[in-house]
Design an enzyme around this catalytic site. Structure first.
Site, PDB file in Angstrom:
ATOM      1  N   TYR A 428       0.804  -1.222   0.000  1.00 20.14           N
ATOM      2  CA  TYR A 428       0.000   0.000   0.000  1.00 20.14           C
ATOM      3  C   TYR A 428       0.840   1.278   0.000  1.00 20.14           C
ATOM      4  O   TYR A 428       2.040   1.247   0.173  1.00 20.14           O
ATOM      5  CB  TYR A 428      -1.064  -0.005   1.085  1.00 20.14           C
ATOM      6  CG  TYR A 428      -0.681   0.019   2.542  1.00 20.14           C
ATOM      7  CD1 TYR A 428      -1.617  -0.332   3.495  1.00 20.14           C
ATOM      8  CD2 TYR A 428       0.565   0.414   2.985  1.00 20.14           C
ATOM      9  CE1 TYR A 428      -1.328  -0.304   4.842  1.00 20.14           C
ATOM     10  CE2 TYR A 428       0.874   0.453   4.330  1.00 20.14           C
ATOM     11  CZ  TYR A 428      -0.085   0.094   5.258  1.00 20.14           C
ATOM     12  OH  TYR A 428       0.216   0.137   6.591  1.00 20.14           O
ATOM     13  N   GLU A 429       0.139   2.387  -0.286  1.00 13.18           N
ATOM     14  CA  GLU A 429       0.759   3.694  -0.526  1.00 13.18           C
ATOM     15  C   GLU A 429       1.718   3.650  -1.720  1.00 13.18           C
ATOM     16  O   GLU A 429       2.752   4.327  -1.723  1.00 13.18           O
ATOM     17  CB  GLU A 429       1.478   4.211   0.725  1.00 13.18           C
ATOM     18  CG  GLU A 429       0.605   4.362   1.933  1.00 13.18           C
ATOM     19  CD  GLU A 429      -0.664   5.161   1.659  1.00 13.18           C
ATOM     20  OE1 GLU A 429      -0.653   6.028   0.768  1.00 13.18           O
ATOM     21  OE2 GLU A 429      -1.673   4.903   2.324  1.00 13.18           O
ATOM     22  N   GLY A 430       1.368   2.886  -2.715  1.00 12.77           N
ATOM     23  CA  GLY A 430       2.228   2.687  -3.876  1.00 12.77           C
ATOM     24  C   GLY A 430       3.104   1.481  -3.640  1.00 12.77           C
ATOM     25  O   GLY A 430       3.922   1.465  -2.710  1.00 12.77           O
TER      26      GLY A 430
END
Length: 567
Positions: A428-430
């Protein structure tokens, strides 16, 4: 075993390794005196040990659940969050204009490290609120700031970010959520969002969602996305929660880990929201929040790695199994391979923590000075800190299971929870692949200037250490020079070839950085030479193989057709 906040590590890294003193010497952060820093870290450590850590297992064994449209959180979470909010820990670095402490991001980073190690599922809640606060501080109108920031900063209300949709994950530009003007300055938001961390809870009287959506005249792709603040309850004339907004939690995801953190499918049916920033400029505003979260996610990896290491060390010190090579250590810590695993884990945690704190220092210096060079350094270090920190979290937690042997695969020991919980962070978050592509793409758009400046500092540090620690310093200098040459080769590649080697390049950069910080630690404290030797002689050599992978480009990957891969 109980979690222990690594306060001495933070003090040492801040004072001797990552250059925090230069932050404290700026007018912007002059309040961050040694006494203040020590007091803040000490109190945060107590909260982590005595309030957050005790509810960690509860969150895993009694997950958040959805009852009649309301999320019921894990036992003890409401009380633990209440203590966290009451202490002002949500907004240590937020502006004093709206009730924050205004302290450096570096301190927030250290605090998030401890809170993540104590209870990752609960720490995710304030981490998202912190990111939303920063986005609103930078991009929202004064009216929105006055309405929402005091409540978010105090921890009375919590915040989320809503990007992902069923058809739009990493490709955010494919989102379909709509925003239609109501004619009164507000917008009607409609659409479904998935994977919304802490999309609802039963302890905050209001939850504020930042939602990406398209205006009716929006262009396709990311250029047509706007950002809106959409509260669960509409604030009344006094700023208190009023009428329920037209949004709901459809379901909660069933996940590998972080069971205490509700991951929601959110439905917006003409929900009232207000635009943050300019029309069609939502991605730039959301990236303010995402960049904050990316450093935070890397530090989550470090925090959980610390906790997993502590438990594995305790187990190794007490578990008797077989005759050991060390007569003074009859437990399994006397076995060479167990000692290898523990030493590697400890060295990795130190490297990743130093990289994360160094990134935070760069962010603080950019804020305090406005220097383009500090901004470039912060930008360069952010994807490295996120990817390496989260990868180390997974690696150390996995090794912790291995040290426990069969008992690590048994849920009662708690070793498996660390691995299950932290496994989401490289995603997550890229994803970490996206972080690596960002590093070799956007962050090299300056022709590699920021990277070469940092490599130059690593080489200068190695030269300064040659007289005291010649063998370790020589290895670090050689690795830095190899990284310089690899960076030059990278810049000569086309973008597809860069992307093919992006992940090994990022990992190699992180290993060289980690070795640099270990060398600085050894120079500051001779007692740390032994651990530095582990990092430099056992971990750093992998960098050469990774840089060789980077040079291969993409041809061999695409030479394998889909049919070849399926054969």
């Amino acid at each position: 075993m109980p979690y222990r906040a690594p306060l001495s590590e933070f003090r040492f890294l801040l004072d001797q390794v990552v250059g925090f003193q230069q932050v404290a010497e700026t007018p912007r952060f002059s309040d961050a005196t040694a006494e203040t820093v020590d007091a803040v870290l000490s109190e945060a450590g107590k909260l982590a040990e005595t309030v957050l850590a005790p509810v960690n297992r509860s969150g895993d064994q009694h997950p958040a659940r959805l009852e009649n449209g309301v999320v019921r959180t894990s036992p003890g979470f409401a009380e633990a969050y209440g203590a966290l909010a009451a202490g002002g820990w949500v907004a240590v670095s937020s502006s004093q204009d709206h009730g924050g402490m205004g302290l450096p991001i570096t301190l927030s980073t250290a605090i998030n490290d401890m809170f993540s190690g104590a209870c990752l599922s609960l720490q995710l809640n304030p981490l998202l609120t912190q990111g939303q606060i920063e986005a609103l501080e930078h991009h929202a109108s004064d009216e929105i700031k006055q309405t929402y920031l005091p409540k978010l900063i105090s921890g009375e209300w919590s915040g989320t970010m809503n990007l992902t949709e069923p058809q739009a994950g990493s490709d955010v530009g494919a989102l379909r959520a709509k925003a239609v003007p109501n004619g009164d300055g507000s917008y009607a938001i409609s659409g479904q969002k998935i994977y919304i961390t802490w999309g609802d809870n039963d302890f905050a009287p209001n939850i504020v969602h930042l939602v990406l959506a398209r205006l009716p005249d929006a262009a396709e792709g990311t250029a047509g996305i706007s950002l809106f603040v959409v509260p669960k309850f509409l604030p009344d004339a006094d700023g208190n929660p009023g009428l329920r907004n037209s949004l709901s939690v459809v379901s909660l995801e069933h996940k590998l880990g972080i069971h205490g953190s509700p991951t929601c499918v959110m439905q917006y049916d003409g929900a009232k929201g207000w635009m943050v920033g300019a029309p069609h400029k939502g991605m730039s505003a959301m990236f303010t929040m995402m960049n904050n979260a990316r450093l935070g996610v890397g530090i989550q990896g470090v925090g959980v790695a610390e906790a997993a290491y502590q438990q594995a060390l305790d187990y190794a010190l007490n578990r008797h199994q077989g005759r050991t090579a060390d007569p003074d250590q009859p437990t399994i810590i006397g076995h060479a391979d167990v000692r290898r695993m523990l030493a590697t884990m400890k060295a990795q945690v130190h490297s990743a923590r130093a990289i994360g704190l160094s990134c935070a220092v760069a962010i603080d210096m950019a804020t305090a000075t406005g220097s383009p060079e500090w901004k470039a350094r912060a930008a360069l270090l952010t994807p490295i800190a996120k990817a390496y920190g989260s990868d180390v979290g997974v690696a150390v937690a996995s090794e912790g299971v291995q040290i426990h042997g069969g008992m690590g695969f048994i849920e009662e020991t708690g070793a498996a929870q660390f691995l299950r919980d932290i496994r989401i962070t490289p995603i997550y978050e890229g994803t970490n692949g996206i972080q690596a592509m960002d590093l070799v793409g956007r962050k090299m758009a300056d022709g590699g200037d920021a990277a070469f400046r940092l490599i130059g500092e690593i080489e200068a540090g190695a030269k300064a250490a040659r007289e005291a620690l010649p063998d370790l310093a020589g290895d670090v200098w050689s690795a830095a020079e190899s990284l310089r040459e690899a960076t030059e080769a990278l810049l000569a590649q086309g973008m597809t070839d860069r992307f093919a080697g992006a992940v090994p390049y990022l990992r190699a950069f992180a290993l060289v950085l980690g070795a640099h910080f270990h060398l600085r630690s050894a120079m500051a404290d001779p007692a740390r030479i032994k651990l530095a030797r582990i990092a430099i002689k056992r971990l750093l050599p992998d960098a050469n193989g990774l840089m060789a992978q980077m040079r291969e480009g993409a041809d061999d990957l695409f030479a394998l057709s889909a049919e070849d891969l399926a054969a």
